[in-house]
Design a protein around this motif. Structure first.
Motif, mmCIF file in Angstrom:
data_model
loop_
_atom_site.group_PDB
_atom_site.id
_atom_site.type_symbol
_atom_site.label_atom_id
_atom_site.label_comp_id
_atom_site.label_asym_id
_atom_site.label_seq_id
_atom_site.Cartn_x
_atom_site.Cartn_y
_atom_site.Cartn_z
ATOM 1 N N ARG A 1 1.436 13.663 6.543
ATOM 2 C CA ARG A 1 0.921 12.610 5.673
ATOM 3 C C ARG A 1 -0.444 13.008 5.122
ATOM 4 O O ARG A 1 -1.302 13.528 5.848
ATOM 5 C CB ARG A 1 0.820 11.279 6.413
ATOM 6 N N LEU A 2 -0.619 12.730 3.833
ATOM 7 C CA LEU A 2 -1.885 13.009 3.154
ATOM 8 C C LEU A 2 -2.994 12.132 3.733
ATOM 9 O O LEU A 2 -2.798 10.939 3.982
ATOM 10 C CB LEU A 2 -1.725 12.738 1.656
ATOM 11 N N GLN A 3 -4.177 12.755 3.914
ATOM 12 C CA GLN A 3 -5.339 12.062 4.457
ATOM 13 C C GLN A 3 -6.382 11.797 3.371
ATOM 14 O O GLN A 3 -6.301 12.337 2.263
ATOM 15 C CB GLN A 3 -5.964 12.886 5.582
ATOM 16 N N THR A 4 -7.350 10.953 3.677
ATOM 17 C CA THR A 4 -8.374 10.617 2.684
ATOM 18 C C THR A 4 -9.202 11.825 2.284
ATOM 19 O O THR A 4 -9.733 11.870 1.173
ATOM 20 C CB THR A 4 -9.307 9.525 3.230
ATOM 21 N N GLN B 1 0.859 -1.184 0.000
ATOM 22 C CA GLN B 1 0.000 0.000 0.000
ATOM 23 C C GLN B 1 0.897 1.236 0.000
ATOM 24 O O GLN B 1 1.970 1.236 0.621
ATOM 25 C CB GLN B 1 -0.891 0.001 1.231
ATOM 26 N N LEU B 2 0.486 2.281 -0.677
ATOM 27 C CA LEU B 2 1.289 3.495 -0.798
ATOM 28 C C LEU B 2 0.614 4.671 -0.114
ATOM 29 O O LEU B 2 -0.601 4.875 -0.243
ATOM 30 C CB LEU B 2 1.516 3.836 -2.275
ATOM 31 N N THR B 3 1.415 5.447 0.624
ATOM 32 C CA THR B 3 0.953 6.714 1.173
ATOM 33 C C THR B 3 1.789 7.834 0.571
ATOM 34 O O THR B 3 2.788 7.590 -0.100
ATOM 35 C CB THR B 3 1.085 6.756 2.709
ATOM 36 N N VAL B 4 1.364 9.076 0.836
ATOM 37 C CA VAL B 4 2.128 10.241 0.401
ATOM 38 C C VAL B 4 2.577 10.984 1.654
ATOM 39 O O VAL B 4 1.752 11.487 2.423
ATOM 40 C CB VAL B 4 1.293 11.173 -0.490
ATOM 41 N N ASP B 5 3.885 11.040 1.872
ATOM 42 C CA ASP B 5 4.466 11.728 3.016
ATOM 43 C C ASP B 5 5.226 12.961 2.559
ATOM 44 O O ASP B 5 5.817 12.969 1.473
ATOM 45 C CB ASP B 5 5.422 10.805 3.777
ATOM 46 N N ALA B 6 5.212 13.991 3.376
ATOM 47 C CA ALA B 6 5.945 15.232 3.089
ATOM 48 C C ALA B 6 6.981 15.441 4.179
ATOM 49 O O ALA B 6 6.755 15.109 5.347
ATOM 50 C CB ALA B 6 4.986 16.409 3.035
ATOM 51 N N LEU B 7 8.130 15.996 3.797
ATOM 52 C CA LEU B 7 9.243 16.170 4.734
ATOM 53 C C LEU B 7 9.851 17.553 4.549
ATOM 54 O O LEU B 7 10.121 17.978 3.410
ATOM 55 C CB LEU B 7 10.299 15.103 4.463
ATOM 56 N N ILE C 1 5.531 6.382 0.057
ATOM 57 C CA ILE C 1 6.053 5.429 1.039
ATOM 58 C C ILE C 1 5.287 4.114 0.895
ATOM 59 O O ILE C 1 4.051 4.114 0.856
ATOM 60 C CB ILE C 1 5.904 5.969 2.477
ATOM 61 N N ALA C 2 6.014 3.028 0.797
ATOM 62 C CA ALA C 2 5.407 1.706 0.635
ATOM 63 C C ALA C 2 5.233 1.028 1.992
ATOM 64 O O ALA C 2 6.163 1.002 2.798
ATOM 65 C CB ALA C 2 6.271 0.840 -0.278
ATOM 66 N N HIS C 3 4.053 0.483 2.206
ATOM 67 C CA HIS C 3 3.733 -0.221 3.453
ATOM 68 C C HIS C 3 3.353 -1.654 3.099
ATOM 69 O O HIS C 3 2.393 -1.888 2.373
ATOM 70 C CB HIS C 3 2.570 0.460 4.178
#
Length: 209
Positions: A18-21, A3-9, A84-86
């Protein structure tokens, strides 16, 4: 598939979001485990548009995203965006013979970039396509190659070359599993270990949670 999320740093690496729904952003620890409300998808194409945008922070500390079509890099001092891969299951050890076959079956007159998909399979990409660095569909990528010394049947007769490529990609794959980062450069080893040691580490790796 992960599963992939989008993280900002932020540039110093001290703050992350982190991006939310609902397309808002929550404060997070970079690459942390999934939480309820996180935007998550197995499809890299759903993530890709978010990575080409721009994230800004106002004086109250709130961050907002805006589209930035055509962008390929982040400016110095700018908040960066990352897929980011989970994973919830153990991952395979990439196959050395598959690497050899992929290289052997390539036109030596073409220029190609050797890559490793999120599923652990080797493939070759065209260098004129979007940069593989940070690509949400790829775990790792190598240098752009051309010529019979690097591509085609003759290249696969060089056992030292194949061994070096394989070790470098195992190193990047293990780093991908440990960090969740995608599109990692595999032009040089990230871990001072042999291919056999890396394969054992990959087999022993278990996802968090």
């Amino acid at each position: 598939m992960p599963q992939l999320t989008v993280d900002a740093l932020n540039p110093p690496g001290t703050k992350a979001w982190r991006l939310q729904t609902d397309h808002s952003w929550r404060k997070a620890r970079f690459a942390e485990a999934l939480q309820e409300g996180d935007f998550v998808t197995p499809d890299p194409e759903e993530v890709r548009p978010w990575l080409t945008g721009r994230l800004t922070k106002d004086w109250r500390g709130r961050v907002t995203w805006e589209a930035a079509p055509g962008r390929t890099t982040f400016a110095p001092g700018e908040i960066s965006l990352h897929a980011i891969a989970h994973r919830s299951q153990p991952a395979p050890v990439p196959d050395r013979e598959e690497l050899r076959q992929v290289i052997a079956g390539t036109d030596t007159s073409a220029r190609r970039t050797l890559c490793l998909h999120l599923n652990g399979r080797f493939l070759l990409c065209r260098p004129e396509e979007p940069s593989p660095a940070g690509d949400p569909a790829l775990a790792a990528y190598g240098d752009s190659l051309s010529g019979s010394a690097y591509l085609g049947p003759e290249a696969t007769e060089d056992d030292r070359y194949i061994a070096e490529q394989y070790r470098n990609f195992l190193s990047a794959w293990y780093h991908h599993l440990r960090t969740g980062r995608v599109g990692i450069y595999a032009g040089e080893p990230l871990w001072d270990s042999s291919a056999a040691e890396l394969a054992e580490r990959i087999r022993a790796w278990e996802p968090d949670g």
